[in-house]
Design a protein around this motif. Structure first.
Motif, PDB file in Angstrom:
ATOM      1  N   LEU A 174       0.830  -1.211   0.000  1.00 10.82           N
ATOM      2  CA  LEU A 174       0.000   0.000   0.000  1.00 10.82           C
ATOM      3  C   LEU A 174       0.863   1.258   0.000  1.00 10.82           C
ATOM      4  O   LEU A 174       0.572   2.207  -0.731  1.00 10.82           O
ATOM      5  CB  LEU A 174      -0.942   0.018   1.207  1.00 10.82           C
ATOM      6  CG  LEU A 174      -2.246  -0.745   1.042  1.00 10.82           C
ATOM      7  CD1 LEU A 174      -3.012  -0.781   2.355  1.00 10.82           C
ATOM      8  CD2 LEU A 174      -3.093  -0.167  -0.065  1.00 10.82           C
ATOM      9  N   GLU A 175       1.918   1.283   0.795  1.00  8.86           N
ATOM     10  CA  GLU A 175       2.805   2.459   0.829  1.00  8.86           C
ATOM     11  C   GLU A 175       3.440   2.696  -0.541  1.00  8.86           C
ATOM     12  O   GLU A 175       3.547   3.830  -0.993  1.00  8.86           O
ATOM     13  CB  GLU A 175       3.895   2.277   1.888  1.00  8.86           C
ATOM     14  CG  GLU A 175       3.391   2.387   3.307  1.00  8.86           C
ATOM     15  CD  GLU A 175       4.444   2.023   4.347  1.00  8.86           C
ATOM     16  OE1 GLU A 175       5.554   1.564   3.977  1.00  8.86           O
ATOM     17  OE2 GLU A 175       4.156   2.184   5.545  1.00  8.86           O
ATOM     18  N   VAL A 212       3.377  -6.588  -9.572  1.00 12.56           N
ATOM     19  CA  VAL A 212       4.220  -7.275  -8.586  1.00 12.56           C
ATOM     20  C   VAL A 212       3.924  -6.743  -7.185  1.00 12.56           C
ATOM     21  O   VAL A 212       3.816  -7.512  -6.219  1.00 12.56           O
ATOM     22  CB  VAL A 212       5.719  -7.120  -8.942  1.00 12.56           C
ATOM     23  CG1 VAL A 212       6.619  -7.549  -7.790  1.00 12.56           C
ATOM     24  CG2 VAL A 212       6.051  -7.917 -10.198  1.00 12.56           C
ATOM     25  N   ILE A 213       3.762  -5.440  -7.069  1.00  8.80           N
ATOM     26  CA  ILE A 213       3.457  -4.840  -5.767  1.00  8.80           C
ATOM     27  C   ILE A 213       2.112  -5.349  -5.250  1.00  8.80           C
ATOM     28  O   ILE A 213       1.986  -5.721  -4.076  1.00  8.80           O
ATOM     29  CB  ILE A 213       3.493  -3.300  -5.876  1.00  8.80           C
ATOM     30  CG1 ILE A 213       4.944  -2.843  -6.040  1.00  8.80           C
ATOM     31  CG2 ILE A 213       2.832  -2.641  -4.671  1.00  8.80           C
ATOM     32  CD1 ILE A 213       5.106  -1.386  -6.426  1.00  8.80           C
ATOM     33  N   VAL A 214       1.110  -5.376  -6.108  1.00 11.01           N
ATOM     34  CA  VAL A 214      -0.211  -5.869  -5.695  1.00 11.01           C
ATOM     35  C   VAL A 214      -0.130  -7.354  -5.328  1.00 11.01           C
ATOM     36  O   VAL A 214      -0.691  -7.780  -4.310  1.00 11.01           O
ATOM     37  CB  VAL A 214      -1.268  -5.616  -6.794  1.00 11.01           C
ATOM     38  CG1 VAL A 214      -2.593  -6.282  -6.438  1.00 11.01           C
ATOM     39  CG2 VAL A 214      -1.461  -4.117  -7.013  1.00 11.01           C
ATOM     40  N   GLU A 266      -1.694  -8.301   3.271  1.00 15.20           N
ATOM     41  CA  GLU A 266      -1.960  -6.868   3.416  1.00 15.20           C
ATOM     42  C   GLU A 266      -3.184  -6.445   2.595  1.00 15.20           C
ATOM     43  O   GLU A 266      -3.957  -5.601   3.005  1.00 15.20           O
ATOM     44  CB  GLU A 266      -0.731  -6.082   2.961  1.00 15.20           C
ATOM     45  CG  GLU A 266      -0.925  -4.593   3.039  1.00 15.20           C
ATOM     46  CD  GLU A 266       0.241  -3.810   2.433  1.00 15.20           C
ATOM     47  OE1 GLU A 266       0.138  -2.578   2.442  1.00 15.20           O
ATOM     48  OE2 GLU A 266       1.209  -4.411   1.945  1.00 15.20           O
ATOM     49  N   LEU A 267      -3.337  -7.050   1.412  1.00 17.37           N
ATOM     50  CA  LEU A 267      -4.477  -6.767   0.542  1.00 17.37           C
ATOM     51  C   LEU A 267      -5.385  -7.987   0.504  1.00 17.37           C
ATOM     52  O   LEU A 267      -4.919  -9.124   0.642  1.00 17.37           O
ATOM     53  CB  LEU A 267      -3.999  -6.412  -0.873  1.00 17.37           C
ATOM     54  CG  LEU A 267      -3.166  -5.137  -0.985  1.00 17.37           C
ATOM     55  CD1 LEU A 267      -2.560  -5.012  -2.383  1.00 17.37           C
ATOM     56  CD2 LEU A 267      -3.992  -3.908  -0.661  1.00 17.37           C
ATOM     57  N   ASN A 314      -7.360   1.611  -0.286  1.00 22.70           N
ATOM     58  CA  ASN A 314      -7.594   1.451   1.159  1.00 22.70           C
ATOM     59  C   ASN A 314      -8.737   0.487   1.423  1.00 22.70           C
ATOM     60  O   ASN A 314      -8.686  -0.307   2.369  1.00 22.70           O
ATOM     61  CB  ASN A 314      -7.873   2.808   1.812  1.00 22.70           C
ATOM     62  CG  ASN A 314      -6.594   3.594   2.030  1.00 22.70           C
ATOM     63  OD1 ASN A 314      -5.556   3.022   2.318  1.00 22.70           O
ATOM     64  ND2 ASN A 314      -6.674   4.901   1.899  1.00 22.70           N
ATOM     65  N   ALA A 315      -9.768   0.502   0.585  1.00 24.78           N
ATOM     66  CA  ALA A 315     -10.884  -0.424   0.744  1.00 24.78           C
ATOM     67  C   ALA A 315     -10.458  -1.874   0.439  1.00 24.78           C
ATOM     68  O   ALA A 315     -11.074  -2.820   0.935  1.00 24.78           O
ATOM     69  CB  ALA A 315     -12.042  -0.024  -0.179  1.00 24.78           C
TER      70      ALA A 315
END
Length: 193
Positions: A76-77, A127-129, A137-138, A183-184
């Motif tokens: 997220l960051e 890749v981040i997602v 985290e997600l 964020n959701a």
């Protein structure tokens, strides 16, 4: 600055301001303070110079995006750093601007830097997602490729909205919306124990 460099930088600026179709060799030469002979000494013509300038812009965009995507510890960051980087919505994106030009899209050579840059960006975001979903985290089920494309589209579409409105606000609004959606998508905090 040597002549070839002035030609490249002048072309980068003109492409951003006017697009490929609106950028003439004469305008490039005038802005660079270079003669026709100098231009054709260093480059085979407008397409060759434009590809060189577009590649330079693509490298710059990748460096800026990488700096943001490498910021922070969490997915997220990193995604937020990319989205929230200060941008001039009304100027638009140097690379994205080229995707709107029919001559660029019609030419594999001219389109390639645009295509490669956005493929790179979507890949990095995916890749981040994926890392965010793998770490919990997600939320699970969030498709990394689809989410990455949506995040890239928010920024590029935000530029279009800002330019059409003659205001930064639609760009900022699009980014705020994407931040809210990310964020959701954050996983619910797990109870301790």
């Amino acid at each position: 600055m040597e002549t070839a460099e002035r030609l490249i930088e002048s072309t980068r600026e003109l492409l951003w301001e006017r697009g490929y179709v609106g950028t003439s060799p004469k305008a490039i030469q005038e802005r660079a303070g270079a003669g026709q002979g100098s231009m054709y000494h260093h480059f085979r013509g407008k397409p060759d110079l434009a590809v060189t300038a577009m590649r330079r812009s693509a490298e710059e965009l990748r460096a800026q995006a990488a700096a943001q995507l490498d910021t922070g510890e969490t997915a997220l960051e990193k995604a937020m750093a990319y989205l929230l980087r200060e941008r001039d919505g009304q100027r638009g994106c140097r690379v994205g601007r080229m995707a709107m030009d029919p001559d660029v899209i019609a030419s594999d050579e001219l389109r390639r830097p645009v295509e490669e840059t956005f493929a790179w960006l979507r890949e990095r975001l995916a890749v981040i997602v994926a890392d965010g979903t793998a770490s919990g985290e997600l939320r699970p089920g969030l498709d990394p490729a689809d989410t990455a494309a949506a995040l890239a589209a928010v920024v590029q579409g935000g530029y279009v909205l800002a330019r059409a409105a003659g205001s930064q606000e639609p760009f900022d609004q699009a980014v705020r919306g994407a931040v809210a959606l990310l964020n959701a998508a954050a996983a619910e905090p797990r109870p301790a124990g």
